[in-house]
Design a protein around this motif. Structure first.
Motif, PDB file in Angstrom:
ATOM      1  N   ASP A 286       0.848  -1.199   0.000  1.00 10.33           N
ATOM      2  CA  ASP A 286       0.000   0.000   0.000  1.00 10.33           C
ATOM      3  C   ASP A 286       0.885   1.252   0.000  1.00 10.33           C
ATOM      4  OD1 ASP A 286      -1.864   1.989   0.405  1.00 10.33           O
ATOM      5  OD2 ASP A 286      -2.542   1.251   2.358  1.00 10.33           O
ATOM      6  N   PRO A 287       0.646   2.213  -0.907  1.00  8.04           N
ATOM      7  CA  PRO A 287       1.473   3.423  -0.951  1.00  8.04           C
ATOM      8  C   PRO A 287       1.415   4.231   0.347  1.00  8.04           C
ATOM      9  CG  PRO A 287      -0.072   3.384  -2.796  1.00  8.04           C
ATOM     10  CD  PRO A 287      -0.350   2.186  -1.965  1.00  8.04           C
ATOM     11  N   MET A 288       0.366   4.024   1.131  1.00 11.67           N
ATOM     12  CA  MET A 288       0.250   4.731   2.405  1.00 11.67           C
ATOM     13  C   MET A 288       0.877   3.949   3.564  1.00 11.67           C
ATOM     14  SD  MET A 288      -0.994   7.464   1.401  1.00 11.67           S
ATOM     15  CE  MET A 288      -1.271   8.270   2.950  1.00 11.67           C
ATOM     16  N   HIS A 289       1.446   2.795   3.265  1.00 14.74           N
ATOM     17  CA  HIS A 289       2.130   1.997   4.293  1.00 14.74           C
ATOM     18  C   HIS A 289       3.289   2.841   4.837  1.00 14.74           C
ATOM     19  CE1 HIS A 289       4.361  -1.262   6.176  1.00 14.74           C
ATOM     20  NE2 HIS A 289       3.312  -2.061   5.975  1.00 14.74           N
ATOM     21  N   PRO A 290       3.478   2.848   6.146  1.00 14.98           N
ATOM     22  CA  PRO A 290       4.562   3.680   6.702  1.00 14.98           C
ATOM     23  C   PRO A 290       5.948   3.321   6.178  1.00 14.98           C
ATOM     24  CG  PRO A 290       3.391   2.489   8.451  1.00 14.98           C
ATOM     25  CD  PRO A 290       2.719   2.166   7.166  1.00 14.98           C
ATOM     26  N   ALA A 291       6.110   2.107   5.704  1.00 18.44           N
ATOM     27  CA  ALA A 291       7.424   1.688   5.209  1.00 18.44           C
ATOM     28  C   ALA A 291       7.595   1.882   3.706  1.00 18.44           C
ATOM     29  CB  ALA A 291       7.667   0.228   5.560  1.00 18.44           C
ATOM     30  N   ALA A 292       6.587   2.372   3.016  1.00 20.12           N
ATOM     31  CA  ALA A 292       6.685   2.520   1.558  1.00 20.12           C
ATOM     32  C   ALA A 292       7.899   3.352   1.135  1.00 20.12           C
ATOM     33  CB  ALA A 292       5.389   3.090   0.989  1.00 20.12           C
ATOM     34  N   PRO A 293       8.146   4.522   1.766  1.00 21.82           N
ATOM     35  CA  PRO A 293       9.346   5.265   1.348  1.00 21.82           C
ATOM     36  C   PRO A 293      10.644   4.535   1.664  1.00 21.82           C
ATOM     37  CG  PRO A 293       8.029   6.543   2.942  1.00 21.82           C
ATOM     38  CD  PRO A 293       7.355   5.234   2.732  1.00 21.82           C
ATOM     39  N   ILE A 294      10.664   3.817   2.754  1.00 25.90           N
ATOM     40  CA  ILE A 294      11.870   3.070   3.129  1.00 25.90           C
ATOM     41  C   ILE A 294      12.140   1.985   2.090  1.00 25.90           C
ATOM     42  CG2 ILE A 294      12.822   1.458   4.835  1.00 25.90           C
ATOM     43  CD1 ILE A 294      11.236   3.093   6.960  1.00 25.90           C
ATOM     44  N   MET A 295      11.100   1.271   1.704  1.00 24.04           N
ATOM     45  CA  MET A 295      11.264   0.194   0.726  1.00 24.04           C
ATOM     46  C   MET A 295      11.735   0.742  -0.617  1.00 24.04           C
ATOM     47  SD  MET A 295      10.572  -2.434   2.538  1.00 24.04           S
ATOM     48  CE  MET A 295      10.211  -3.826   1.495  1.00 24.04           C
ATOM     49  N   ARG A 296      11.185   1.870  -1.023  1.00 24.88           N
ATOM     50  CA  ARG A 296      11.595   2.468  -2.296  1.00 24.88           C
ATOM     51  C   ARG A 296      13.063   2.915  -2.240  1.00 24.88           C
ATOM     52  NH1 ARG A 296      10.006   3.655  -6.901  1.00 24.88           N
ATOM     53  NH2 ARG A 296      10.823   5.371  -8.101  1.00 24.88           N
ATOM     54  N   LEU A 297      13.418   3.594  -1.168  1.00 23.26           N
ATOM     55  CA  LEU A 297      14.803   4.059  -1.043  1.00 23.26           C
ATOM     56  C   LEU A 297      15.790   2.897  -0.986  1.00 23.26           C
ATOM     57  CD1 LEU A 297      14.254   6.965   1.505  1.00 23.26           C
ATOM     58  CD2 LEU A 297      15.124   7.198  -0.829  1.00 23.26           C
TER      59      LEU A 297
ATOM     60  N   ASP B 212      15.925   2.705  -5.214  1.00 25.78           N
ATOM     61  CA  ASP B 212      16.956   3.740  -5.320  1.00 25.78           C
ATOM     62  C   ASP B 212      18.315   3.262  -4.816  1.00 25.78           C
ATOM     63  OD1 ASP B 212      14.921   5.324  -6.273  1.00 25.78           O
ATOM     64  OD2 ASP B 212      14.626   6.405  -4.387  1.00 25.78           O
ATOM     65  N   CYS B 213      18.349   2.064  -4.204  1.00 25.37           N
ATOM     66  CA  CYS B 213      19.591   1.428  -3.734  1.00 25.37           C
ATOM     67  C   CYS B 213      20.357   2.288  -2.722  1.00 25.37           C
ATOM     68  CB  CYS B 213      20.497   1.054  -4.900  1.00 25.37           C
ATOM     69  SG  CYS B 213      19.717  -0.072  -6.060  1.00 25.37           S
ATOM     70  N   ARG B 214      19.630   2.903  -1.827  1.00 25.34           N
ATOM     71  CA  ARG B 214      20.257   3.730  -0.789  1.00 25.34           C
ATOM     72  C   ARG B 214      20.710   2.860   0.376  1.00 25.34           C
ATOM     73  NH1 ARG B 214      21.115   8.453  -3.325  1.00 25.34           N
ATOM     74  NH2 ARG B 214      19.200   9.220  -4.209  1.00 25.34           N
ATOM     75  N   SER B 215      21.726   3.309   1.060  1.00 31.42           N
ATOM     76  CA  SER B 215      22.190   2.619   2.260  1.00 31.42           C
ATOM     77  C   SER B 215      21.192   2.853   3.389  1.00 31.42           C
ATOM     78  CB  SER B 215      23.561   3.161   2.677  1.00 31.42           C
ATOM     79  OG  SER B 215      23.421   4.504   3.112  1.00 31.42           O
ATOM     80  N   TRP B 216      21.358   2.085   4.469  1.00 28.05           N
ATOM     81  CA  TRP B 216      20.483   2.317   5.619  1.00 28.05           C
ATOM     82  C   TRP B 216      20.652   3.730   6.144  1.00 28.05           C
ATOM     83  CZ3 TRP B 216      16.226   0.223   6.937  1.00 28.05           C
ATOM     84  CH2 TRP B 216      15.973  -1.122   6.704  1.00 28.05           C
ATOM     85  N   ARG B 217      21.879   4.203   6.206  1.00 38.02           N
ATOM     86  CA  ARG B 217      22.144   5.551   6.731  1.00 38.02           C
ATOM     87  C   ARG B 217      21.452   6.615   5.877  1.00 38.02           C
ATOM     88  NH1 ARG B 217      22.302   8.598  10.740  1.00 38.02           N
ATOM     89  NH2 ARG B 217      23.805  10.258  10.692  1.00 38.02           N
ATOM     90  N   ALA B 218      21.575   6.529   4.572  1.00 39.88           N
ATOM     91  CA  ALA B 218      20.929   7.495   3.670  1.00 39.88           C
ATOM     92  C   ALA B 218      19.410   7.409   3.798  1.00 39.88           C
ATOM     93  CB  ALA B 218      21.358   7.252   2.231  1.00 39.88           C
ATOM     94  N   THR B 219      18.899   6.201   3.935  1.00 36.39           N
ATOM     95  CA  THR B 219      17.456   6.008   4.097  1.00 36.39           C
ATOM     96  C   THR B 219      16.978   6.648   5.393  1.00 36.39           C
ATOM     97  OG1 THR B 219      17.543   3.955   2.831  1.00 36.39           O
ATOM     98  CG2 THR B 219      15.638   4.257   4.271  1.00 36.39           C
ATOM     99  N   GLU B 220      17.721   6.448   6.460  1.00 36.73           N
ATOM    100  CA  GLU B 220      17.350   7.027   7.754  1.00 36.73           C
ATOM    101  C   GLU B 220      17.368   8.551   7.690  1.00 36.73           C
ATOM    102  OE1 GLU B 220      20.364   5.192  10.123  1.00 36.73           O
ATOM    103  OE2 GLU B 220      19.532   3.203   9.708  1.00 36.73           O
ATOM    104  N   LEU B 221      18.354   9.119   7.030  1.00 33.65           N
ATOM    105  CA  LEU B 221      18.438  10.576   6.935  1.00 33.65           C
ATOM    106  C   LEU B 221      17.276  11.151   6.127  1.00 33.65           C
ATOM    107  CD1 LEU B 221      22.275  11.038   6.369  1.00 33.65           C
ATOM    108  CD2 LEU B 221      20.955  11.683   8.399  1.00 33.65           C
TER     109      LEU B 221
END
Length: 104
Positions: A40-51, A55-64
């Motif tokens: 669901d696009p409104m899932h709280p983790a949707a941006p985390i999963m995309r990043l 987008d292949c971001r590291s955990w640190r970049a995702t957290e920031l």
């Protein structure tokens, strides 16, 4: 996948989603996008999963970018993984992928 523990299923889905990061082919990117469309696009983790997985971001970049601490970001990602594992199409996709990559 009923023979697998939840931990093993989570590990398999994470490996499946990381395929794009490792291979960087359009087919892998499409497979990851198709899988994440079930979330669901409104899932709280949707941006985390995309990043993390598109987008292949590291955990640190995702957290920031999401303003979550590491433990909260990982908790949300795990919840999204659990939600995706409930979808039969996702289970089928990772089962087929595992069969072709089992020996690799």
């Amino acid at each position: 996948m009923p023979y697998m523990s939840l931990r093993e299923q989570r590990h398999l889905l994470r490996r499946y989603l990381k395929q794009y990061r490792l291979e960087r082919t359009p087919a892998h990117r499409q497979a990851v996008q198709d899988t994440l469309l079930h979330l669901d696009p409104m899932h709280p983790a949707a941006p985390i999963m995309r990043l993390r997985y598109i987008d292949c971001r590291s955990w640190r970049a995702t957290e920031l970018r999401t303003y979550y601490c590491h433990s909260r970001a990982f908790e949300l990602e795990t919840r999204a993984i659990d939600d995706l594992l409930q979808i039969p199409e996702v289970q089928d996709a990772i089962t087929k992928w595992e069969e072709t990559h089992r020996d690799a």
